[in-house]
Write an enzyme that holds these catalytic residues in place. Structure first.
Site, mmCIF file in Angstrom:
data_model
loop_
_atom_site.group_PDB
_atom_site.id
_atom_site.type_symbol
_atom_site.label_atom_id
_atom_site.label_comp_id
_atom_site.label_asym_id
_atom_site.label_seq_id
_atom_site.Cartn_x
_atom_site.Cartn_y
_atom_site.Cartn_z
ATOM 1 N N THR A 140 -9.343 -5.882 0.757
ATOM 2 C CA THR A 140 -10.550 -5.052 0.787
ATOM 3 C C THR A 140 -11.588 -5.601 -0.190
ATOM 4 O O THR A 140 -12.786 -5.578 0.082
ATOM 5 C CB THR A 140 -10.195 -3.594 0.441
ATOM 6 O OG1 THR A 140 -9.102 -3.190 1.279
ATOM 7 C CG2 THR A 140 -11.357 -2.655 0.686
ATOM 8 N N LYS A 199 -21.251 -18.176 15.315
ATOM 9 C CA LYS A 199 -21.558 -17.368 14.133
ATOM 10 C C LYS A 199 -21.873 -18.253 12.948
ATOM 11 O O LYS A 199 -21.408 -19.387 12.850
ATOM 12 C CB LYS A 199 -20.393 -16.436 13.809
ATOM 13 C CG LYS A 199 -19.114 -17.164 13.432
ATOM 14 C CD LYS A 199 -18.092 -16.203 12.876
ATOM 15 C CE LYS A 199 -16.931 -16.900 12.218
ATOM 16 N NZ LYS A 199 -16.045 -17.631 13.129
ATOM 17 N N THR A 209 -11.794 4.352 26.743
ATOM 18 C CA THR A 209 -11.134 5.212 25.771
ATOM 19 C C THR A 209 -11.702 6.628 25.884
ATOM 20 O O THR A 209 -12.856 6.809 26.264
ATOM 21 C CB THR A 209 -11.307 4.629 24.337
ATOM 22 O OG1 THR A 209 -10.476 5.353 23.441
ATOM 23 C CG2 THR A 209 -12.741 4.694 23.861
ATOM 24 N N THR A 259 -21.663 6.215 10.710
ATOM 25 C CA THR A 259 -20.417 6.957 10.907
ATOM 26 C C THR A 259 -20.681 8.457 10.782
ATOM 27 O O THR A 259 -21.634 8.882 10.133
ATOM 28 C CB THR A 259 -19.349 6.553 9.870
ATOM 29 O OG1 THR A 259 -18.113 7.197 10.209
ATOM 30 C CG2 THR A 259 -19.731 6.985 8.454
ATOM 31 N N LYS A 297 -18.045 9.991 7.065
ATOM 32 C CA LYS A 297 -18.190 9.927 5.611
ATOM 33 C C LYS A 297 -19.099 11.078 5.172
ATOM 34 O O LYS A 297 -18.644 12.202 5.106
ATOM 35 C CB LYS A 297 -18.622 8.516 5.212
ATOM 36 C CG LYS A 297 -17.439 7.557 5.451
ATOM 37 C CD LYS A 297 -17.681 6.090 5.246
ATOM 38 C CE LYS A 297 -16.395 5.306 5.566
ATOM 39 N NZ LYS A 297 -16.551 3.868 5.617
ATOM 40 N N SER A 348 -20.059 -1.228 0.438
ATOM 41 C CA SER A 348 -19.342 -0.077 -0.092
ATOM 42 C C SER A 348 -18.438 -0.378 -1.275
ATOM 43 O O SER A 348 -18.053 0.527 -1.994
ATOM 44 C CB SER A 348 -18.506 0.543 1.020
ATOM 45 O OG SER A 348 -17.563 -0.392 1.485
ATOM 46 N N ARG A 374 0.824 -1.214 0.000
ATOM 47 C CA ARG A 374 0.000 0.000 0.000
ATOM 48 C C ARG A 374 0.853 1.257 0.000
ATOM 49 O O ARG A 374 1.746 1.404 0.832
ATOM 50 C CB ARG A 374 -0.922 0.012 1.224
ATOM 51 C CG ARG A 374 -1.970 -1.063 1.106
ATOM 52 C CD ARG A 374 -2.836 -1.185 2.325
ATOM 53 N NE ARG A 374 -3.769 -2.291 2.092
ATOM 54 C CZ ARG A 374 -5.076 -2.231 2.282
ATOM 55 N NH1 ARG A 374 -5.619 -1.141 2.745
ATOM 56 N NH2 ARG A 374 -5.838 -3.263 2.014
HETATM 57 C C1 LIG Z 1 -15.893 2.953 6.632
HETATM 58 C C2 LIG Z 1 -16.757 1.856 7.167
HETATM 59 C C3 LIG Z 1 -16.850 1.627 8.538
HETATM 60 C C4 LIG Z 1 -15.964 2.338 9.495
HETATM 61 O O1 LIG Z 1 -16.311 3.675 9.638
HETATM 62 P P1 LIG Z 1 -15.282 4.645 10.381
HETATM 63 O O2 LIG Z 1 -16.141 5.641 11.062
HETATM 64 O O3 LIG Z 1 -14.413 5.205 9.319
HETATM 65 O O4 LIG Z 1 -14.515 3.800 11.348
HETATM 66 C C5 LIG Z 1 -17.772 0.714 9.008
HETATM 67 N N1 LIG Z 1 -18.569 0.017 8.158
HETATM 68 C C6 LIG Z 1 -18.469 0.180 6.826
HETATM 69 C C7 LIG Z 1 -19.368 -0.611 5.934
HETATM 70 C C8 LIG Z 1 -17.558 1.082 6.294
HETATM 71 O O5 LIG Z 1 -17.439 1.205 4.977
#
Ligand SMILES: *Cc1c(COP(=O)(O)O)cnc(C)c1O
Length: 410
Positions: free
Chosen positions: A363, A156, A277, A245, A248, A189, A21
């Site tokens: 990925t 699972k 945390t 999230t 994004k 995604s 990468r």
């Molecule tokens: C990007 C992503 C996450 C993680 O989101 P972050 O807030 O960046 O950690 C979780 N699930 C999916 C499907 C994603 O694409």
């Protein structure tokens, strides 16, 4: 053991497989996104157009978000100063959690450092709350869900992607009395396809299972208020737990779950990934809350986003490229080979100032390596023309791009 040799071997394997990468250093320019400065390894700079950002709506530079963040920094300072339990719960966190619960039509929500952590922490904690829990997980679920499910010590079952018959088969094979959870995504995604939310909820009802839906690639972008695909399809009430999230479409950072008050209350005190945390900085929470509130009231960016995605897909199809199109905003172009994908990406960057990161295994599955374009409301006609011209140039003249022609998708 010679640790250095082992590291060399591990890194050499990545190079051999073409999946070493390389991070591209960019400096996003506020007010001018999707343009950014690319800093080359030799220190020289070039202006580029970013075509692979998850800042899908350009909210990362929206004045409403930036103002809220400036204001929070000026009044509350930099960090939160603690975990949620020990002095790190501020009014900013409470306001944001309230916005998010309302967004999904739930009683409560719970913030995490990221959606990755939210998935991992919640799913890994659930068997503690429901002993004997069996989790049914779509095979293409995001790594964060897989991690949480894998190390939770519970049982699972992996069902084939979006395959309801297989899911049913697995549900039928287990003890009817066992507690069950179905975990899936509303938009996957990498291909940009949708999960069958309603049908999964029907199965969940039939088998008394809970539903857990990752709406990370949909929140802010789908539904009349940006509550995701479940909001668009009027299915909010049928999901038990939603994950989203703030990093994004909302353009900031952080993740969350939204669910019943009781569920959030339990996770709050049982999930180590929540407890141990530091909470999000107040400015981050304030910016995210402003972004969520703004996108609830304003649908124009959502509409423009879909329009731009449709235009890009039409134009790429016009060039005869093998794009995957399930009707979402995500535009993947399959190259099908890690070395060629990297090469095409390098040529777009060097030759045309177009930045689209190659996407490789793990990925995506080997053989489906791709470029994944993320058009947005801030990618205007000029940016679109430049991209199309560059791609046309490359695909008609360059042998590296030719494997694209050979692969027929959907
Ligand atoms: C990007 C992503 C996450 C993680 O989101 P972050 O807030 O960046 O950690 C979780 N699930 C999916 C499907 C994603 O694409």
């Amino acid at each position: 053991m010679n640790f250095d040799t082992k590291l060399d071997e591990a890194i050499a394997r990545l190079h051999e497989e073409g999946r070493y990468r390389t991070f591209i250093d960019i400096k996003r320019e506020r007010g001018d996104f999707p343009h950014a400065l690319w800093k080359r390894p030799d220190g020289s700079e070039r202006q580029v157009t970013v075509w692979c950002s998850n800042d899908y709506l350009g909210m990362g530079q929206h004045p409403v978000v930036l103002d809220a963040m400036h204001e929070a920094i000026d009044s509350a300072g930099a960090g939160s100063g603690g975990t949620r339990n020990i002095s790190g719960t501020t009014v900013y966190h409470k306001i944001l959690e309230h916005e998010l619960a309302d967004l999904h039509g739930k009683e409560a929500s719970l913030l995490f450092s990221s959606a990755y952590i939210a998935n991992d922490a919640t799913l890994s904690t659930m068997p503690k709350l429901f002993p004997g829990l069996i989790i049914y997980s779509d095979e293409l679920n995001h790594a964060s869900m897989i991690e949480g499910i894998r190390r939770n010590g519970g049982q699972k079952r992996i069902f084939r992607h979006n395959n309801l018959a297989h899911l049913r088969e697995l549900l039928e094979a287990d003890d009817p009395a066992a507690p069950k959870l179905i975990a899936f995504e509303s938009i996957y995604s990498m291909d940009g396809d949708f999960g069958p939310i309603e049908a999964i909820c029907d199965l969940a009802d039939e088998f008394s299972a809970l539903t857990y839906c990752d709406e990370v690639h949909a929140v802010g972008m789908y539904g009349p208020r940006g509550g995701g695909v479940a909001d668009r399809d009027r299915l909010l009430h049928r999901l038990d737990i939603v994950n989203g999230t703030l990093a994004k479409a909302y353009g900031v950072m952080g993740g969350y779950i939204a669910s019943s008050s009781k569920f959030c209350d339990a996770i709050r005190s049982y999930a180590p990934g929540f407890i141990f945390t530091t909470s999000l900085p107040p400015a981050v929470a304030a910016g995210a809350a402003a972004s969520v509130a703004y996108l609830k009231r304003n649908g124009e960016l959502r509409k423009l986003h879909q329009t731009r995605a449709n235009i890009l897909k039409l134009r790429l199809k016009g060039l005869g490229l093998p794009i995957i199109d399930y009707g979402s905003h995500i535009v993947p172009v399959i190259v099908g080979d890690p070395v060629h994908t990297k090469k095409v990406s390098d040529m777009l960057l060097e030759g045309y100032g177009i930045y689209v990161q190659p996407i490789n295994f793990p990925t995506v599955p080997r053989g489906t390596e791709r470029l994944r374009f993320t058009p947005s409301p801030v990618h205007g006609a000029n940016e679109m023309d430049n991209l199309i011209n560059a791609v046309e140039d490359l695909w008609s003249h360059c042998t590296y791009a030719q494997p694209c022609r050979a692969i027929s998708m959907i």
